[in-house]
Design a protein around this motif. Structure first.
Motif, PDB file in Angstrom:
ATOM      1  N   ALA A 164     -31.601 -33.363  44.728  1.00  0.00           N
ATOM      2  CA  ALA A 164     -32.129 -32.441  45.948  1.00  0.00           C
ATOM      3  C   ALA A 164     -33.315 -31.707  45.398  1.00  0.00           C
ATOM      4  O   ALA A 164     -34.354 -31.784  46.350  1.00  0.00           O
ATOM      5  CB  ALA A 164     -31.136 -31.680  46.798  1.00  0.00           C
ATOM      6  N   PHE A 165     -33.066 -30.924  44.518  1.00  0.00           N
ATOM      7  CA  PHE A 165     -34.173 -29.929  44.100  1.00  0.00           C
ATOM      8  C   PHE A 165     -34.315 -29.865  42.520  1.00  0.00           C
ATOM      9  O   PHE A 165     -33.170 -30.110  41.933  1.00  0.00           O
ATOM     10  CB  PHE A 165     -34.069 -28.711  44.479  1.00  0.00           C
ATOM     11  N   ILE A 166     -35.455 -29.757  41.783  1.00  0.00           N
ATOM     12  CA  ILE A 166     -35.433 -29.443  40.587  1.00  0.00           C
ATOM     13  C   ILE A 166     -36.317 -28.215  40.641  1.00  0.00           C
ATOM     14  O   ILE A 166     -37.494 -28.156  41.071  1.00  0.00           O
ATOM     15  CB  ILE A 166     -36.185 -30.728  40.004  1.00  0.00           C
ATOM     16  N   LYS A 167     -35.903 -27.256  39.522  1.00  0.00           N
ATOM     17  CA  LYS A 167     -36.440 -26.038  39.565  1.00  0.00           C
ATOM     18  C   LYS A 167     -36.831 -25.764  37.768  1.00  0.00           C
ATOM     19  O   LYS A 167     -35.743 -25.702  37.119  1.00  0.00           O
ATOM     20  CB  LYS A 167     -35.778 -24.866  39.978  1.00  0.00           C
ATOM     21  N   ASN A 168     -37.996 -25.613  37.610  1.00  0.00           N
ATOM     22  CA  ASN A 168     -38.304 -25.321  36.290  1.00  0.00           C
ATOM     23  C   ASN A 168     -38.241 -23.877  35.782  1.00  0.00           C
ATOM     24  O   ASN A 168     -38.937 -23.108  36.593  1.00  0.00           O
ATOM     25  CB  ASN A 168     -39.856 -25.865  35.841  1.00  0.00           C
ATOM     26  N   ILE A 169     -37.144 -23.649  35.169  1.00  0.00           N
ATOM     27  CA  ILE A 169     -36.545 -22.055  34.992  1.00  0.00           C
ATOM     28  C   ILE A 169     -37.494 -21.561  33.605  1.00  0.00           C
ATOM     29  O   ILE A 169     -37.249 -20.438  33.002  1.00  0.00           O
ATOM     30  CB  ILE A 169     -35.224 -21.895  34.832  1.00  0.00           C
ATOM     31  N   ILE A 179     -22.661 -30.007  47.682  1.00  0.00           N
ATOM     32  CA  ILE A 179     -23.708 -30.033  46.697  1.00  0.00           C
ATOM     33  C   ILE A 179     -23.307 -29.435  45.170  1.00  0.00           C
ATOM     34  O   ILE A 179     -22.231 -28.684  45.134  1.00  0.00           O
ATOM     35  CB  ILE A 179     -25.201 -29.110  46.922  1.00  0.00           C
ATOM     36  N   ALA A 180     -24.000 -29.709  44.092  1.00  0.00           N
ATOM     37  CA  ALA A 180     -23.570 -29.119  42.896  1.00  0.00           C
ATOM     38  C   ALA A 180     -24.930 -28.843  42.209  1.00  0.00           C
ATOM     39  O   ALA A 180     -26.091 -29.224  42.499  1.00  0.00           O
ATOM     40  CB  ALA A 180     -22.982 -29.975  42.038  1.00  0.00           C
ATOM     41  N   LEU A 181     -24.929 -27.859  41.148  1.00  0.00           N
ATOM     42  CA  LEU A 181     -25.944 -27.161  40.408  1.00  0.00           C
ATOM     43  C   LEU A 181     -25.561 -27.507  38.879  1.00  0.00           C
ATOM     44  O   LEU A 181     -24.532 -27.589  38.445  1.00  0.00           O
ATOM     45  CB  LEU A 181     -25.977 -25.657  40.687  1.00  0.00           C
ATOM     46  N   SER A 182     -26.625 -27.938  38.334  1.00  0.00           N
ATOM     47  CA  SER A 182     -26.480 -28.137  36.733  1.00  0.00           C
ATOM     48  C   SER A 182     -27.875 -27.585  36.076  1.00  0.00           C
ATOM     49  O   SER A 182     -28.950 -27.389  36.583  1.00  0.00           O
ATOM     50  CB  SER A 182     -26.364 -29.695  36.414  1.00  0.00           C
ATOM     51  N   VAL A 183     -27.479 -27.174  34.836  1.00  0.00           N
ATOM     52  CA  VAL A 183     -28.570 -26.666  34.067  1.00  0.00           C
ATOM     53  C   VAL A 183     -28.624 -27.250  32.467  1.00  0.00           C
ATOM     54  O   VAL A 183     -27.409 -27.611  32.170  1.00  0.00           O
ATOM     55  CB  VAL A 183     -28.498 -24.940  33.674  1.00  0.00           C
ATOM     56  N   GLY A 184     -29.588 -27.740  31.924  1.00  0.00           N
ATOM     57  CA  GLY A 184     -29.485 -28.201  30.689  1.00  0.00           C
ATOM     58  C   GLY A 184     -30.484 -27.916  29.785  1.00  0.00           C
ATOM     59  O   GLY A 184     -31.361 -26.854  30.026  1.00  0.00           O
ATOM     60  N   THR A 185     -30.731 -28.483  28.669  1.00  0.00           N
ATOM     61  CA  THR A 185     -31.634 -28.148  27.527  1.00  0.00           C
ATOM     62  C   THR A 185     -33.162 -28.679  27.871  1.00  0.00           C
ATOM     63  O   THR A 185     -33.946 -28.434  27.039  1.00  0.00           O
ATOM     64  CB  THR A 185     -31.289 -28.494  26.376  1.00  0.00           C
ATOM     65  N   ASP A 186     -33.341 -29.122  28.999  1.00  0.00           N
ATOM     66  CA  ASP A 186     -34.560 -29.374  29.433  1.00  0.00           C
ATOM     67  C   ASP A 186     -35.475 -28.358  30.383  1.00  0.00           C
ATOM     68  O   ASP A 186     -36.388 -28.522  31.037  1.00  0.00           O
ATOM     69  CB  ASP A 186     -34.874 -30.700  30.295  1.00  0.00           C
ATOM     70  N   LYS A 187     -34.986 -27.310  30.261  1.00  0.00           N
ATOM     71  CA  LYS A 187     -35.470 -25.922  31.122  1.00  0.00           C
ATOM     72  C   LYS A 187     -35.463 -26.124  32.575  1.00  0.00           C
ATOM     73  O   LYS A 187     -36.383 -25.764  33.231  1.00  0.00           O
ATOM     74  CB  LYS A 187     -36.800 -25.760  30.234  1.00  0.00           C
ATOM     75  N   THR A 188     -34.464 -26.919  32.851  1.00  0.00           N
ATOM     76  CA  THR A 188     -34.536 -27.122  34.426  1.00  0.00           C
ATOM     77  C   THR A 188     -33.174 -26.688  35.058  1.00  0.00           C
ATOM     78  O   THR A 188     -31.919 -26.883  34.374  1.00  0.00           O
ATOM     79  CB  THR A 188     -34.814 -28.427  34.937  1.00  0.00           C
ATOM     80  N   LEU A 189     -33.253 -26.137  36.277  1.00  0.00           N
ATOM     81  CA  LEU A 189     -31.979 -26.234  37.285  1.00  0.00           C
ATOM     82  C   LEU A 189     -32.042 -26.939  38.320  1.00  0.00           C
ATOM     83  O   LEU A 189     -32.970 -27.117  39.054  1.00  0.00           O
ATOM     84  CB  LEU A 189     -32.193 -24.693  37.814  1.00  0.00           C
ATOM     85  N   ARG A 190     -31.056 -27.880  38.276  1.00  0.00           N
ATOM     86  CA  ARG A 190     -31.033 -28.990  39.188  1.00  0.00           C
ATOM     87  C   ARG A 190     -29.946 -28.817  40.222  1.00  0.00           C
ATOM     88  O   ARG A 190     -28.719 -28.628  39.966  1.00  0.00           O
ATOM     89  CB  ARG A 190     -31.093 -30.325  38.610  1.00  0.00           C
ATOM     90  N   THR A 191     -30.325 -29.228  41.755  1.00  0.00           N
ATOM     91  CA  THR A 191     -29.479 -29.305  42.701  1.00  0.00           C
ATOM     92  C   THR A 191     -29.190 -30.649  43.110  1.00  0.00           C
ATOM     93  O   THR A 191     -30.177 -31.407  43.286  1.00  0.00           O
ATOM     94  CB  THR A 191     -30.061 -28.553  43.989  1.00  0.00           C
ATOM     95  N   TRP A 192     -27.986 -30.928  43.042  1.00  0.00           N
ATOM     96  CA  TRP A 192     -27.526 -32.505  43.561  1.00  0.00           C
ATOM     97  C   TRP A 192     -26.899 -32.596  44.768  1.00  0.00           C
ATOM     98  O   TRP A 192     -25.902 -31.702  45.118  1.00  0.00           O
ATOM     99  CB  TRP A 192     -26.481 -32.913  42.353  1.00  0.00           C
ATOM    100  N   ASN A 193     -27.258 -33.489  45.548  1.00  0.00           N
ATOM    101  CA  ASN A 193     -26.533 -33.949  46.766  1.00  0.00           C
ATOM    102  C   ASN A 193     -25.362 -34.963  46.717  1.00  0.00           C
ATOM    103  O   ASN A 193     -25.649 -35.994  46.306  1.00  0.00           O
ATOM    104  CB  ASN A 193     -27.573 -34.603  47.833  1.00  0.00           C
ATOM    105  N   LEU A 194     -24.138 -34.269  46.786  1.00  0.00           N
ATOM    106  CA  LEU A 194     -23.100 -35.011  46.207  1.00  0.00           C
ATOM    107  C   LEU A 194     -22.442 -36.036  47.441  1.00  0.00           C
ATOM    108  O   LEU A 194     -21.604 -36.852  47.160  1.00  0.00           O
ATOM    109  CB  LEU A 194     -22.039 -34.107  46.070  1.00  0.00           C
ATOM    110  N   THR A 195     -23.142 -36.081  48.561  1.00  0.00           N
ATOM    111  CA  THR A 195     -22.916 -37.093  49.615  1.00  0.00           C
ATOM    112  C   THR A 195     -23.581 -38.389  49.234  1.00  0.00           C
ATOM    113  O   THR A 195     -23.275 -39.559  49.709  1.00  0.00           O
ATOM    114  CB  THR A 195     -23.319 -36.647  50.974  1.00  0.00           C
ATOM    115  N   ASN A 196     -24.662 -38.198  48.494  1.00  0.00           N
ATOM    116  CA  ASN A 196     -25.383 -39.579  48.120  1.00  0.00           C
ATOM    117  C   ASN A 196     -25.758 -39.755  46.605  1.00  0.00           C
ATOM    118  O   ASN A 196     -26.099 -40.760  46.246  1.00  0.00           O
ATOM    119  CB  ASN A 196     -26.485 -39.708  48.943  1.00  0.00           C
TER     120      ASN A 196
END
Length: 325
Positions: free
Chosen positions: A138-143, A117-134
């Motif tokens: 996987a998750f989107i969190k509004n921070i 998995i990987a995490l990313s943050v951006g200027t859309d005010k979200t923290l996103r979790t990515w399933n790298l196997t597909n």
């Protein structure tokens, strides 16, 4: 915190320099063999440090390259102003996957030590979790605020998200904030020294060490006359370690230029053994449960490829490598 002592004097000598970008460098990363740099000129430049030569350029992003991170020696992930996260295979330097990750700029990304998995943050005010196997979200969190740094701990049981002058510490299993540490000014860089000690630097002249388990600052020292733009660390085998003392300056180099980023390249001939991958998971909840049970899982390099390289792919416009012999 750690104070390092050496018996020999430290000196610096430039072994390789190259003016490869037409604009300022915005990101840098290093693996055992390669150093890569990203720029406002929309390119990622490759450097073969084994042969000390320029290796080529990766062309896919539209806009500034904002972050770069290697996963071991097999893959490179890049994030950009265009909101894309690209996964590159280091064997042929193909773009294996291009993900529209954020509605705004991708400001930071971090790959879990397992490579799953990987995490990313951006200027859309979200923290996103990515399933790298597909390659899917996987998750989107509004921070609610724009975070500009995200980092996994070495064991992968926690991660930190930086928003302005705050370091928010998250637990992997609950995906919730367990503590928040504040600094006097905006934070520009963080680096895990081990699984519990985090080095933090920013818009003042100091570097601070935080004990995440005790949730307190354990050391701080003046590193520069002005703000600290970037920090990195590496391990030397012949050093002694003392606790709770401020470190001593071993060496400094005047580059005569305004520095924007930093990465340490440390060659190594030792390859860690690859373990068998764990059983595949079908849901994000199962993936998180699996990772929380095994703090660090090493998997074979081919297991983290998002698409099967043996299958023919349609070539994407502008997504490839320009090589220089």
């Amino acid at each position: 915190m750690y104070l390092l002592f050496v018996l020999q004097e430290w000196t610096a000598k430039a072994e390789f320099t190259h003016h490869a970008h037409t604009a300022s460098i915005s990101a840098a990363a290093a693996s055992e063999r390669f150093v890569v740099t990203g720029s406002k000129d929309e390119t990622i430049q490759l450097y073969d440090m084994k042969n000390k030569i320029e290796h080529g350029a990766l062309l896919h992003h539209d806009g500034t390259i904002s972050c770069l991170e290697f996963y071991g020696t097999s893959h490179l992930l890049s994030g950009g102003e265009d909101g894309l996260i690209c996964v590159w295979g280091t064997k042929k330097w193909d773009c294996l996957k291009s993900i529209k990750a954020h509605q705004g700029q991708v400001t930071s990304l971090s790959v879990h030590p397992s490579g799953k998995i990987a995490l990313s943050v951006g200027t859309d005010k979200t923290l996103r979790t990515w399933n790298l196997t597909n390659g899917r979200s996987a998750f989107i969190k509004n921070i609610k605020r724009n975070a500009h740094i995200v980092r996994w701990s070495p064991d992968g049981d926690k991660y930190v998200v930086v928003v302005n002058d705050e370091v928010n510490i998250y637990d992997l299993e609950t995906a919730s904030v367990t503590a928040t540490m504040k600094t006097p000014k905006r934070i520009s860089s963080v680096k895990f020294l081990n699984n519990s000690i985090l080095a933090v630097a920013g818009d003042d002249e100091k570097v601070r060490f935080c004990d995440l388990g005790k949730e307190k600052w354990v050391c701080e020292f003046k590193a520069h006359e002005n703000r600290v733009k970037a920090i990195d660390s590496f391990v030397m085998e012949d050093h002694c370690i003392l606790e709770l003392e401020s470190p001593t300056l071993l060496m400094e180099v005047n580059t005569t230029a305004r520095l924007t980023c930093l990465a340490v390249w440390k060659p190594s001939s030792v390859q860690p053994p690859a373990e068998e991958p764990a059983a595949p998971t079908t849901t994000p909840q199962e993936l998180i449960q699996e990772l929380s049970k095994t703090k660090r899982v090493r998997i074979a390099a081919e297991e983290v490829i998002l698409e099967d390289e043996s299958k023919p792919k349609k070539k994407k416009k502008g997504g490839g490598k320009k090589t220089t012999e």
